[in-house]
Design a protein around this motif. Structure first.
Motif, PDB file in Angstrom:
ATOM      1  N   LEU A   1      39.240  48.669  21.425  1.00 12.79           N
ATOM      2  CA  LEU A   1      40.351  49.389  22.050  1.00 12.79           C
ATOM      3  C   LEU A   1      41.416  48.427  22.558  1.00 12.79           C
ATOM      4  O   LEU A   1      42.612  48.712  22.500  1.00 12.79           O
ATOM      5  N   VAL A   2      40.979  47.275  23.056  1.00 16.19           N
ATOM      6  CA  VAL A   2      41.945  46.254  23.481  1.00 16.19           C
ATOM      7  C   VAL A   2      42.776  45.797  22.292  1.00 16.19           C
ATOM      8  O   VAL A   2      43.972  45.530  22.410  1.00 16.19           O
ATOM      9  N   ALA A   3      42.139  45.743  21.130  1.00 16.27           N
ATOM     10  CA  ALA A   3      42.839  45.299  19.925  1.00 16.27           C
ATOM     11  C   ALA A   3      43.751  46.376  19.363  1.00 16.27           C
ATOM     12  O   ALA A   3      44.882  46.095  18.943  1.00 16.27           O
TER      13      ALA A   3
ATOM     14  N   VAL B   1      45.771  37.339  14.343  1.00 22.05           N
ATOM     15  CA  VAL B   1      44.664  36.617  14.966  1.00 22.05           C
ATOM     16  C   VAL B   1      44.159  37.375  16.187  1.00 22.05           C
ATOM     17  O   VAL B   1      42.943  37.494  16.401  1.00 22.05           O
ATOM     18  N   LEU B   2      45.072  37.919  16.984  1.00 20.86           N
ATOM     19  CA  LEU B   2      44.685  38.669  18.185  1.00 20.86           C
ATOM     20  C   LEU B   2      43.797  39.860  17.820  1.00 20.86           C
ATOM     21  O   LEU B   2      42.698  40.028  18.368  1.00 20.86           O
ATOM     22  N   VAL B   3      44.263  40.682  16.902  1.00 16.83           N
ATOM     23  CA  VAL B   3      43.500  41.864  16.499  1.00 16.83           C
ATOM     24  C   VAL B   3      42.221  41.452  15.772  1.00 16.83           C
ATOM     25  O   VAL B   3      41.133  41.992  16.029  1.00 16.83           O
TER      26      VAL B   3
ATOM     27  N   LEU C   1      39.485  39.943  18.200  1.00 17.58           N
ATOM     28  CA  LEU C   1      38.891  40.966  19.056  1.00 17.58           C
ATOM     29  C   LEU C   1      37.972  41.887  18.263  1.00 17.58           C
ATOM     30  O   LEU C   1      36.890  42.268  18.735  1.00 17.58           O
ATOM     31  N   MET C   2      38.399  42.252  17.050  1.00 19.79           N
ATOM     32  CA  MET C   2      37.572  43.117  16.220  1.00 19.79           C
ATOM     33  C   MET C   2      36.280  42.430  15.783  1.00 19.79           C
ATOM     34  O   MET C   2      35.261  43.080  15.553  1.00 19.79           O
ATOM     35  N   ALA C   3      36.300  41.132  15.648  1.00 15.88           N
ATOM     36  CA  ALA C   3      35.078  40.408  15.272  1.00 15.88           C
ATOM     37  C   ALA C   3      34.165  40.208  16.479  1.00 15.88           C
ATOM     38  O   ALA C   3      32.932  40.264  16.351  1.00 15.88           O
ATOM     39  N   ILE C   4      34.751  39.982  17.650  1.00 18.37           N
ATOM     40  CA  ILE C   4      33.946  39.762  18.852  1.00 18.37           C
ATOM     41  C   ILE C   4      33.192  41.029  19.246  1.00 18.37           C
ATOM     42  O   ILE C   4      32.037  40.971  19.670  1.00 18.37           O
ATOM     43  N   GLY C   5      33.850  42.197  19.099  1.00 19.00           N
ATOM     44  CA  GLY C   5      33.208  43.446  19.493  1.00 19.00           C
ATOM     45  C   GLY C   5      31.863  43.674  18.822  1.00 19.00           C
ATOM     46  O   GLY C   5      30.826  43.824  19.504  1.00 19.00           O
TER      47      GLY C   5
END
Length: 291
Positions: free
Chosen positions: A92-94, A57-59, A62-66
């Motif tokens: 990159l955060v992900a 969920v974390l990755v 973040l990948m969808a928000i970017g």
């Protein structure tokens, strides 16, 4: 499809994009809450839950928000450019997990924390793929920007400089990249969010007939959110940095609390953005200024 139907479809798309940013952040919050309630391993930061069942969920969020931040076009000028740069920072955060305290026997002499060795190949693969696709996207954006003039060139120059900085550090100093990449990308993301909120606050007073609040109230709310993001970042850096300078260990949950406050402020900003721009014509935002 006639022009009215096209305008309505474009407006609906923009609404869904904005709502999705909020929904994805809430998805991450719920996943974190469930893991904490389960009583699994405790981590001192939200980012640390990369090493827990929350990872997907974390990755994923973040990948969808970017890409959503890049796709959403802010007001022409720096607001749109800053949104695009924030969207570039999120992957990159992900992809670069936060280092863990593993001791010098794992991390090497004189180093107590590092990205676990078994995760390093994934980071290298994912970041390399991101840089390759980013270079292709920048090439396409530069090709398409030839007719859009100076604002587009400024935004794309900033995006290209960001890409080049990441690429150079990743290739030339891979150990440094693994050690600070996650923190640097997260810091840049929240600083850019604060800047976007501040710009939105300055421009909100120019508008009329907005939902939920008056333009002046939107402006004050955005400026307050921007200020609180900066204060939270300074507080977190001061507590953690000060403790380390004094040879002390900060409270275990300091970073977790700071990140939680920042996420709440991020959601608050996007809820207000969604309400403010709900009735906007999507075509007003179409000319892109960056990636």
């Amino acid at each position: 499809m006639d022009d009215a139907a096209l305008d309505d479809a474009a407006r609906t798309t923009y609404r869904y994009l904005r709502v999705s940013v909020v929904a994805l952040t809430l998805l991450l919050a719920v996943s974190l809450t469930l893991e904490v309630a389960r009583g699994g391993e405790r981590f001192g930061s939200i980012s640390g839950y990369y090493y827990s069942p929350v990872r997907s969920v974390l990755v994923g969020t973040l990948m969808a928000i970017g890409p959503a931040l890049i796709a959403i076009k802010g007001r022409p000028g720096w607001e749109d450019t800053l949104l695009d740069l924030a969207g570039m920072a999120v992957p990159l955060v992900a992809f670069v997990p936060t280092p863990r305290e593993l001791g010098p026997e794992v991390c090497g002499p004189g180093t107590a924390s590092c990205v676990p060795p078994e995760y390093v190949p994934a980071v290298r693969n994912n970041v390399t793929a991101l840089l390759v696709v980013g270079a292709l996207a920048l090439g396409v954006a530069w090709w398409g920007a030839r007719r859009r003039g100076r604002p587009a060139a400024i935004g794309l120059t900033a995006a290209s400089a960001a890409w080049l900085t990441v690429a150079v550090v990743f290739v030339v100093a891979p150990h440094l990249f693994l050690r600070v990449g996650h923190y640097a990308a997260a810091l840049v993301f929240f600083l850019l969010t604060a800047a976007v909120a501040w710009l939105a606050g300055r421009r909100a007073g120019e508008r009329t007939d907005l939902r939920l609040m008056s333009p002046d109230r939107y402006g004050r709310a955005y400026r307050t959110i921007a200020t609180l993001i900066l204060v939270t970042l300074v507080f977190g850096a001061g507590v953690v940095g000060g403790a380390r300078l004094l040879g002390l260990r900060p409270w275990f949950g300091t970073v977790f609390v700071v990140e939680s406050v920042l996420l709440v402020l991020f959601v608050a900003f996007w809820v207000l953005q969604t309400a403010e721009n709900w009735d906007d014509e999507a075509v007003e935002h179409c000319p892109p200024t960056a990636l």
